[in-house]
Write a protein that holds these residues in place. Structure first.
Motif, short mmCIF file in Angstrom:
data_model
loop_
_atom_site.label_atom_id
_atom_site.label_comp_id
_atom_site.label_asym_id
_atom_site.label_seq_id
_atom_site.Cartn_x
_atom_site.Cartn_y
_atom_site.Cartn_z
N GLU A 81 0.83 -1.20 0.00
CA GLU A 81 0.00 0.00 0.00
C GLU A 81 0.87 1.26 0.00
OE1 GLU A 81 -3.96 -1.47 2.48
OE2 GLU A 81 -2.14 -0.93 3.57
N PHE A 82 1.94 1.22 0.78
CA PHE A 82 2.86 2.36 0.84
C PHE A 82 3.46 2.62 -0.54
CE2 PHE A 82 6.92 4.43 1.38
CZ PHE A 82 6.62 5.46 2.27
N ASP A 83 3.97 1.55 -1.16
CA ASP A 83 4.59 1.71 -2.49
C ASP A 83 3.59 2.23 -3.52
OD1 ASP A 83 7.04 0.88 -1.58
OD2 ASP A 83 6.83 -1.19 -2.28
N ASN A 84 2.35 1.75 -3.45
CA ASN A 84 1.33 2.21 -4.39
C ASN A 84 0.94 3.66 -4.14
OD1 ASN A 84 1.25 -0.25 -5.71
ND2 ASN A 84 -0.45 -1.02 -4.48
N GLU A 85 0.84 4.03 -2.88
CA GLU A 85 0.39 5.38 -2.51
C GLU A 85 1.49 6.43 -2.70
OE1 GLU A 85 -2.27 8.28 -1.21
OE2 GLU A 85 -2.70 6.17 -1.59
N PHE A 86 2.74 6.03 -2.45
CA PHE A 86 3.84 7.00 -2.43
C PHE A 86 4.95 6.64 -3.41
CE2 PHE A 86 1.94 6.92 1.85
CZ PHE A 86 1.48 8.22 1.90
N SER A 87 4.59 6.17 -4.58
CA SER A 87 5.61 5.83 -5.57
C SER A 87 6.27 7.12 -6.08
CB SER A 87 4.99 5.05 -6.74
OG SER A 87 4.02 5.85 -7.38
N LEU A 88 7.48 6.96 -6.59
CA LEU A 88 8.20 8.12 -7.10
C LEU A 88 7.51 8.65 -8.35
CD1 LEU A 88 11.93 6.99 -6.80
CD2 LEU A 88 10.59 8.33 -5.19
N ASN A 89 7.30 9.94 -8.38
CA ASN A 89 6.74 10.54 -9.59
C ASN A 89 7.87 11.00 -10.50
OD1 ASN A 89 7.62 13.11 -8.72
ND2 ASN A 89 5.71 13.46 -7.62
N SER A 90 7.52 11.45 -11.67
CA SER A 90 8.54 11.83 -12.66
C SER A 90 9.39 13.00 -12.18
CB SER A 90 7.89 12.15 -14.01
OG SER A 90 7.03 13.27 -13.89
N LYS A 91 8.80 13.93 -11.43
CA LYS A 91 9.59 15.07 -10.94
C LYS A 91 10.62 14.63 -9.91
CE LYS A 91 6.23 18.55 -12.13
NZ LYS A 91 5.46 19.69 -11.75
N THR A 92 10.27 13.66 -9.08
CA THR A 92 11.23 13.13 -8.12
C THR A 92 12.34 12.37 -8.85
OG1 THR A 92 9.52 12.96 -6.42
CG2 THR A 92 11.52 11.66 -6.08
N GLU A 93 11.97 11.60 -9.85
CA GLU A 93 12.98 10.89 -10.64
C GLU A 93 13.90 11.88 -11.35
OE1 GLU A 93 10.74 8.17 -13.08
OE2 GLU A 93 10.39 6.82 -11.39
N ASP A 94 13.36 12.98 -11.83
CA ASP A 94 14.18 14.02 -12.46
C ASP A 94 15.15 14.62 -11.44
OD1 ASP A 94 12.86 13.64 -14.86
OD2 ASP A 94 11.55 15.40 -14.63
#
Length: 188
Positions: free
Chosen positions: A46-59
């Protein structure tokens, strides 16, 4: 001599001073996240699904890799810029962790109490990742300053010492920009 000042911070990331036990700060961060999720009754999935890295964080992560001059051959300019980037990360991390610590203690005292009551296998509580970083980052910054000062003092290449200083400052400014962008994206 210069590298030892930088290595101090890197080596410290694999050590928990309060317990004098070898543990990576990444392990401490993961313990904190797992225990915070447990406090809120959230499973790892649930944590991984709710708080996955978005593209801005990956950038932002890509910019950090570039700022530290990782995974490439480095010129003198890259090394001095990377040193400045490191300086920025240590100074601003000190401020960041102290802000996070105050915020959590003020806004989420039950969570902090829970984390502090949860012992780990490393003779530390689950809040240790934050607690440790409210103290060590400024010391890391002091060592990074020594590395920068000595890099300028003992530099014997083709650049002027002022150019070396300017490259270090540019790396520092680059880190501040990455952090400003990252936190700006979080707040939007």
């Amino acid at each position: 001599w210069i590298a030892t000042n930088i290595f101090f911070a890197a080596e410290d990331e694999y050590f928990a001073r309060p317990s004098k036990i070898r543990v990576t700060h990444r392990d401490l961060a993961q313990i904190l996240l797992k225990e915070a999720a447990a406090f809120h009754d959230i499973t790892a999935t649930e944590f991984d699904n709710e708080f996955s890295l978005n593209s801005k964080t990956e950038d932002a992560l890509k910019e950090v890799i570039a700022g530290y001059q990782l995974n490439k051959s480095n010129s003198e300019h890259d090394i001095f810029s990377g040193l400045g980037f490191h300086l920025g990360s240590e100074l601003l991390a000190d401020q960041e962790f102290n802000i996070i610590d105050r915020h959590l203690k003020t806004r989420f005292p039950k969570l902090v109490k829970y984390l502090c009551s949860r012992d780990t296998e490393f003779e530390l509580n689950s809040y240790a990742w934050i607690a440790v970083h409210t103290k060590v980052e400024i010391e890391h910054f002091d060592y990074a300053i020594l590395a920068a000062e000595n890099s300028i003092k003992y530099y014997c290449g083709t650049l002027k010492k002022e150019q070396v200083r300017d490259q270090i400052i540019a790396g520092f400014v680059k880190f501040a920009g990455v952090q400003r962008s990252f936190f700006g994206n979080i707040l939007n």
